[in-house]
Write an enzyme that holds these catalytic residues in place. Structure first.
Site, PDB file in Angstrom:
ATOM      1  CG  HIS A   1      36.946  38.083  31.247  1.00 25.34           C
ATOM      2  ND1 HIS A   1      38.182  38.595  31.540  1.00 25.34           N
ATOM      3  CD2 HIS A   1      36.364  38.993  30.430  1.00 25.34           C
ATOM      4  CE1 HIS A   1      38.333  39.780  30.938  1.00 25.34           C
ATOM      5  NE2 HIS A   1      37.256  40.038  30.242  1.00 25.34           N
TER       6      HIS A   1
ATOM      7  CG  HIS B   1      37.345  46.581  31.785  1.00 26.50           C
ATOM      8  ND1 HIS B   1      38.531  46.738  31.102  1.00 26.50           N
ATOM      9  CD2 HIS B   1      36.703  45.565  31.170  1.00 26.50           C
ATOM     10  CE1 HIS B   1      38.590  45.863  30.115  1.00 26.50           C
ATOM     11  NE2 HIS B   1      37.490  45.127  30.133  1.00 26.50           N
TER      12      HIS B   1
ATOM     13  CG  HIS C   1      36.375  46.364  25.161  1.00 26.32           C
ATOM     14  ND1 HIS C   1      36.720  47.337  26.057  1.00 26.32           N
ATOM     15  CD2 HIS C   1      36.631  45.175  25.776  1.00 26.32           C
ATOM     16  CE1 HIS C   1      37.169  46.768  27.179  1.00 26.32           C
ATOM     17  NE2 HIS C   1      37.122  45.462  27.030  1.00 26.32           N
TER      18      HIS C   1
ATOM     19  CD  GLU D   1      39.868  42.738  29.103  1.00 23.89           C
ATOM     20  OE1 GLU D   1      39.102  43.092  28.205  1.00 23.89           O
ATOM     21  OE2 GLU D   1      39.514  42.633  30.294  1.00 23.89           O
TER      22      GLU D   1
HETATM   23  C1  DHB Z   1      32.651  41.326  30.081  1.00 25.02           C
HETATM   24  C2  DHB Z   1      33.948  41.566  30.507  1.00 25.02           C
HETATM   25  C3  DHB Z   1      34.803  42.377  29.765  1.00 25.02           C
HETATM   26  O1  DHB Z   1      36.094  42.610  30.099  1.00 25.02           O
HETATM   27  C4  DHB Z   1      34.331  42.997  28.626  1.00 25.02           C
HETATM   28  O2  DHB Z   1      35.156  43.837  27.985  1.00 25.02           O
HETATM   29  C5  DHB Z   1      33.043  42.760  28.173  1.00 25.02           C
HETATM   30  C6  DHB Z   1      32.196  41.915  28.901  1.00 25.02           C
HETATM   31  C7  DHB Z   1      31.720  40.467  30.865  1.00 25.02           C
HETATM   32  O3  DHB Z   1      32.128  39.886  31.878  1.00 25.02           O
HETATM   33  O4  DHB Z   1      30.549  40.385  30.518  1.00 25.02           O
HETATM   34 FE    FE Z   2      37.193  43.842  28.534  1.00 25.51          FE
END
Ligand code: DHB
Ligand code: FE
Length: 280
Positions: free
Chosen positions: A193, A12, A59, A240
């Site tokens: 991530h 997302h 978030h 996540e």
């Molecule tokens: C990013 C990814 C995420 O899941 C999020 O909630 C906020 C930022 C990113 O890759 O920048």
């Molecule tokens: Fe996220």
């Protein structure tokens, strides 16, 4: 009877939403990301759901450290798009399905899962970016969406095992709804991530692809993976991915048909993963 016919899994990344909203999808950086969803947009036009049960995480937009529901089901008639700091995304507001949502809440809570019932909630990129990826930029989303928010932002977060058994309870709930509805369950967020600290920028292609393999073939075994493995291998925000287990467990016990699989790095700070599974 309502039936779950398919599940959709997707990252997302908020910058994907910004790329769409700012008309940058054709730029060399973004073009390969959106190409991975061209099949999906046609598939969902050909296989339109009546309702989407959309598992995602907030978030710190609808909720904050003042109130941290582990599992929250949106039972409202509609859900405004959250202002995440630079105005709400220019996308349609989300129309809910209060009858099915209330039925699922009733069934799942009686099945011993303590859901928080939310009658007013702004929805952030965690929900709107997956809708944009699958439906593009329509004037209205083509069907109602039940937002189901999971806390994966503030520890303690629910275990994979808990998410998996919740998905099964959601399947039972949907199948006991006394109306003919074609329901899709979506699992969103991930893949690897880390947005913070010394390991910011961490991506793990080997882990991500093994996760996709196991999610397809043996999700119950995958659900036993402890949090520390997600965090070590997929980064702090890789957690996540536990949400994907909810959607996967809502599918039938029979092996699903893999309709589409896509993986791409880079997109912002996150590995983009995407799957479509159909019940057979
Ligand atoms: C990013 C990814 C995420 O899941 C999020 O909630 C906020 C930022 C990113 O890759 O920048
Ligand atoms: Fe996220």
């Amino acid at each position: 009877m309502a039936r779950i016919t398919a599940s959709v899994y997707t990252s997302h990344v908020p910058a994907i939403g910004a790329a769409l909203d700012l008309g940058k999808t054709g730029e060399p950086y973004w073009q390969p990301v959106f190409k991975g969803y061209e099949f999906s947009k046609q598939w969902i036009r050909d296989n339109p759901p009546d309702v989407i049960f959309l598992v995602y995480n907030d978030h710190a937009n609808a909720f904050s450290l003042e109130l941290i529901p582990t599992f929250a089901i949106g039972t409202a008639a509609d859900f405004p798009i959250a202002d995440e700091g630079w105005g709400p995304r220019p996308v349609p507001r989300v129309i809910g399905h209060p009858e099915l949502a209330a039925h699922i809440a009733q069934s799942v809570i009686q099945d011993d899962f303590d859901l928080t019932i939310v009658n007013r909630m702004d929805v952030d990129h965690g929900l709107s970016v997956p809708l944009s990826l699958m439906f593009g930029q329509p004037r209205a989303w083509p069907c109602p969406v039940i937002p189901f928010a999971v806390n994966v932002v503030q520890y303690p977060v629910p275990s994979g095992r808990r998410c998996y058994s919740l998905g099964r309870a959601i399947r039972k709930a949907v199948e006991s709804f006394d109306r003919n509805l074609n329901v899709h369950v979506w699992g969103t967020g991930g893949m690897s991530h880390q947005l913070q600290g010394q390991r910011a920028g961490l991506i793990n292609k080997v882990f991500d692809n093994a996760f996709l393999d196991r999610l397809i073939a043996d999700p119950q075994a995958l659900s036993a993976m402890p949090h520390i493995d997600y965090v070590r291998e997929a980064g702090s925000e890789g957690i996540e991915l536990v949400m994907w287990l909810i959607a996967r467990a809502a599918m039938s016990e029979r092996p699903p048909r893999v309709v589409h699989r896509f993986y791409h790095v880079p997109a912002s700070n996150t590995a983009v993963g995407h799957l479509i599974l159909e019940n057979t």
